[in-house]
Design a protein around this motif. Structure first.
Motif, PDB file in Angstrom:
ATOM      1  N   ILE A 133      45.988  55.096  38.656  1.00 24.15           N
ATOM      2  CA  ILE A 133      45.467  54.306  39.550  1.00 24.15           C
ATOM      3  C   ILE A 133      44.030  54.291  39.756  1.00 24.15           C
ATOM      4  N   TYR A 134      42.823  53.824  39.563  1.00 27.34           N
ATOM      5  CA  TYR A 134      41.920  54.133  39.732  1.00 27.34           C
ATOM      6  C   TYR A 134      41.352  52.457  39.440  1.00 27.34           C
ATOM      7  N   LEU A 135      40.479  52.343  41.489  1.00 29.14           N
ATOM      8  CA  LEU A 135      40.326  50.671  41.330  1.00 29.14           C
ATOM      9  C   LEU A 135      39.010  51.427  42.898  1.00 29.14           C
ATOM     10  N   THR A 136      38.110  50.519  42.322  1.00 28.86           N
ATOM     11  CA  THR A 136      37.096  50.250  42.842  1.00 28.86           C
ATOM     12  C   THR A 136      35.842  48.650  44.058  1.00 28.86           C
ATOM     13  N   GLU A 137      36.509  49.167  45.461  1.00 25.54           N
ATOM     14  CA  GLU A 137      36.331  47.491  45.973  1.00 25.54           C
ATOM     15  C   GLU A 137      34.950  48.116  46.041  1.00 25.54           C
ATOM     16  N   ASP A 138      34.398  46.223  46.280  1.00 24.43           N
ATOM     17  CA  ASP A 138      32.618  46.216  46.078  1.00 24.43           C
ATOM     18  C   ASP A 138      32.666  46.397  48.108  1.00 24.43           C
ATOM     19  N   ASN A 139      33.568  46.039  49.042  1.00 23.76           N
ATOM     20  CA  ASN A 139      33.722  46.084  50.298  1.00 23.76           C
ATOM     21  C   ASN A 139      34.415  46.716  51.428  1.00 23.76           C
ATOM     22  N   ALA A 140      35.287  45.902  52.501  1.00 19.07           N
ATOM     23  CA  ALA A 140      36.643  46.278  53.137  1.00 19.07           C
ATOM     24  C   ALA A 140      37.756  45.779  52.303  1.00 19.07           C
ATOM     25  N   ILE A 141      38.746  46.981  52.146  1.00 21.25           N
ATOM     26  CA  ILE A 141      40.338  47.026  51.779  1.00 21.25           C
ATOM     27  C   ILE A 141      41.255  47.484  52.237  1.00 21.25           C
ATOM     28  N   THR A 142      42.482  46.502  51.966  1.00 23.46           N
ATOM     29  CA  THR A 142      43.659  47.026  52.891  1.00 23.46           C
ATOM     30  C   THR A 142      45.111  47.293  51.998  1.00 23.46           C
ATOM     31  N   VAL A 143      45.624  48.185  51.857  1.00 24.10           N
ATOM     32  CA  VAL A 143      47.019  48.111  51.207  1.00 24.10           C
ATOM     33  C   VAL A 143      47.554  47.993  52.418  1.00 24.10           C
ATOM     34  N   ASP A 144      48.439  46.821  51.425  1.00 24.78           N
ATOM     35  CA  ASP A 144      49.967  46.155  52.154  1.00 24.78           C
ATOM     36  C   ASP A 144      50.363  45.332  51.069  1.00 24.78           C
ATOM     37  N   THR A 145      51.479  44.170  51.835  1.00 21.08           N
ATOM     38  CA  THR A 145      52.332  43.856  51.014  1.00 21.08           C
ATOM     39  C   THR A 145      51.377  41.825  49.860  1.00 21.08           C
ATOM     40  N   VAL A 146      51.409  41.953  49.345  1.00 22.04           N
ATOM     41  CA  VAL A 146      51.735  40.819  48.323  1.00 22.04           C
ATOM     42  C   VAL A 146      52.334  40.479  47.212  1.00 22.04           C
ATOM     43  N   SER A 147      53.053  38.899  47.524  1.00 23.16           N
ATOM     44  CA  SER A 147      53.274  38.568  46.051  1.00 23.16           C
ATOM     45  C   SER A 147      52.184  37.028  45.828  1.00 23.16           C
ATOM     46  N   VAL A 148      53.015  36.690  44.569  1.00 27.25           N
ATOM     47  CA  VAL A 148      52.425  35.932  43.914  1.00 27.25           C
ATOM     48  C   VAL A 148      52.808  35.156  42.983  1.00 27.25           C
ATOM     49  N   THR A 149      52.585  33.514  43.275  1.00 31.25           N
ATOM     50  CA  THR A 149      53.958  32.040  42.461  1.00 31.25           C
ATOM     51  C   THR A 149      52.676  31.208  41.837  1.00 31.25           C
ATOM     52  N   VAL A 150      53.226  31.210  40.825  1.00 33.38           N
ATOM     53  CA  VAL A 150      51.551  30.446  40.271  1.00 33.38           C
ATOM     54  C   VAL A 150      53.071  29.275  39.354  1.00 33.38           C
ATOM     55  N   THR A 151      52.706  28.216  39.152  1.00 33.45           N
ATOM     56  CA  THR A 151      53.219  27.295  38.180  1.00 33.45           C
ATOM     57  C   THR A 151      53.249  26.816  37.481  1.00 33.45           C
ATOM     58  N   ASP A 152      54.323  27.126  36.633  1.00 35.51           N
ATOM     59  CA  ASP A 152      54.067  27.041  34.524  1.00 35.51           C
ATOM     60  C   ASP A 152      54.072  25.011  34.842  1.00 35.51           C
ATOM     61  N   PHE A 153      53.460  25.045  33.767  1.00 31.53           N
ATOM     62  CA  PHE A 153      53.464  23.511  33.086  1.00 31.53           C
ATOM     63  C   PHE A 153      53.961  22.741  31.889  1.00 31.53           C
ATOM     64  N   ASN A 154      55.392  22.724  31.633  1.00 32.47           N
ATOM     65  CA  ASN A 154      55.887  23.112  30.762  1.00 32.47           C
ATOM     66  C   ASN A 154      55.395  22.208  29.830  1.00 32.47           C
ATOM     67  N   THR A 163      57.268  33.394  40.476  1.00 31.64           N
ATOM     68  CA  THR A 163      57.285  34.234  40.844  1.00 31.64           C
ATOM     69  C   THR A 163      57.122  35.978  41.198  1.00 31.64           C
ATOM     70  N   ASP A 164      55.990  36.358  41.135  1.00 34.59           N
ATOM     71  CA  ASP A 164      55.806  37.776  40.697  1.00 34.59           C
ATOM     72  C   ASP A 164      55.939  38.616  42.757  1.00 34.59           C
ATOM     73  N   ALA A 165      57.768  39.271  43.297  1.00 33.24           N
ATOM     74  CA  ALA A 165      58.029  39.651  44.042  1.00 33.24           C
ATOM     75  C   ALA A 165      56.790  40.108  44.727  1.00 33.24           C
ATOM     76  N   SER A 166      57.047  40.501  46.134  1.00 36.92           N
ATOM     77  CA  SER A 166      56.634  41.183  47.482  1.00 36.92           C
ATOM     78  C   SER A 166      56.339  42.541  46.707  1.00 36.92           C
ATOM     79  N   GLN A 167      55.621  42.970  46.729  1.00 36.91           N
ATOM     80  CA  GLN A 167      55.386  44.549  46.309  1.00 36.91           C
ATOM     81  C   GLN A 167      54.212  45.271  47.215  1.00 36.91           C
ATOM     82  N   SER A 168      54.440  46.486  47.611  1.00 40.36           N
ATOM     83  CA  SER A 168      53.572  46.696  48.271  1.00 40.36           C
ATOM     84  C   SER A 168      53.423  48.344  48.397  1.00 40.36           C
ATOM     85  N   ASP A 169      51.909  49.008  48.746  1.00 43.54           N
ATOM     86  CA  ASP A 169      51.457  50.452  48.137  1.00 43.54           C
ATOM     87  C   ASP A 169      50.986  49.962  47.657  1.00 43.54           C
ATOM     88  N   LEU A 170      50.377  51.725  47.296  1.00 44.35           N
ATOM     89  CA  LEU A 170      49.705  51.934  45.756  1.00 44.35           C
ATOM     90  C   LEU A 170      50.743  53.466  45.655  1.00 44.35           C
TER      91      LEU A 170
END
Length: 326
Positions: A133-154, A163-170
């Protein structure tokens, strides 16, 4: 271009999906964006812009994902059978509040990181074929839990939440390295947060960064502080924490590796403070703790230990067991 004022944009390919030069895919809240190469790669030219203004977007594939420039409040990039890489000539791979990255192979490359301007990130690389895993951030960053939901149009004009279930950590498996660099802000490493809705998801394992086997870890706040609130673990890789200013290792934190891995903690322009319950352990190897200001020691264990400050004192944190075992 594919443009909507505030509707959902869904693009699905049974095989591969390609977004060529100068393509824009744009909507705004409450519309979301879903791009899905269900049976192949998803490739964006470096000039591609995908923007869900004030909303969420999801990029998914079963093969490699080559990222252009993504913007949204919540962003998920996930591949079940490939790597996530930075396309040539991008401006910023992801601009978001919350970012979730998941790949069967590597996330970014050692010589070409994913470029971020995000507040919170989590990343999981299983390292099947390529690792790390190789990441470069411009400013401040926190490693924590993220879940993302989008709506597919059929096709029948109905909608389906994805929904991509909640995930934490590196997390990097199969000996992959983990590199997180912040150019102009602080790095905060948290354990994660359990989620109960819509279903129970356990994200509190006591660890913020984990590289198994020989995977090494670099956490580097070039001009800010490093705040560690949860464990940093490697099987036998090197662990390097650098802060442009100060560094804090808070209650119950473990930083651990084993031979031939070493540990280096460096507060380059400030104090380095450990809570008395902190354990820093380089089993049958070496560790170094350095600062330009005061160092408050927790519990250090290694064959060889160095503690050095160029402009402060070295003191014993309250509640320690043994400052140095070596």
């Amino acid at each position: 271009d594919m443009l909507s004022g505030s509707g959902h944009i869904t693009v699905k390919a049974d095989l591969a999906l390609t977004l060529n030069a100068n393509v824009d895919v744009t909507t705004a809240s409450t519309g979301t964006i879903s791009l899905d190469a269900e049976g192949g790669t998803l490739t964006m030219d470096g000039s591609v812009n995908v923007k869900a203004d004030g909303s969420s977007l999801r990029v998914a594939a079963s093969g490699d994902i080559v990222l252009g420039n993504l913007t949204g409040t919540n962003v998920s990039v996930i591949t079940s059978g490939g790597a996530i890489v930075n396309a040539d000539d991008t401006t910023k791979n992801v601009t978001a509040t919350n970012l979730r990255l998941e790949a069967d192979d590597a996330i970014g490359e050692s010589d070409r990181h994913l470029t971020l301007n995000v507040s919170t990130v989590t990343a999981n690389s299983m390292g099947t074929d390529s690792t790390g895993i190789y990441l470069t951030e411009d400013n401040a960053i926190t490693v924590d839990t993220v879940s993302v939901t989008v709506t597919d149009f059929n096709a029948d004009a109905s909608t389906t939440d994805v929904t991509d279930a909640s995930q934490s950590d590196l997390i990097s498996d199969n000996g992959g390295n983990i590199v997180l660099v912040a150019k102009l802000g602080n790095i905060t490493l948290n354990d994660g947060t359990d989620v109960s809705v819509p279903s129970a998801e356990d994200n509190t394992d006591g660890t913020a960064v984990s590289a198994d086997d020989i995977g090494s870890i670099l956490i580097d706040a070039l001009a800010g502080s490093v705040v560690v609130n949860s464990d940093i673990l490697s099987g036998s890789g090197h662990i390097t924490l650098k802060a442009g200013t100060s560094m804090n290792l808070n209650t119950g934190v473990d930083v651990k590796t084993a031979s031939a891995g070493t540990i280096s903690l460096d507060a380059e322009d400030g104090a380095l403070t450990m809570h008395g319950t902190v354990k820093v352990e380089a089993s049958t190897s070496s560790l170094r703790v350095a600062a330009s200001g005061n160092i408050v020691l927790g519990n250090l264990t290694a064959t060889n230990v160095s503690v050095i400050t160029s402009g402060g004192a070295i003191t014993n944190a309250a509640g320690t067991s043994k400052n140095v075992t070596a």
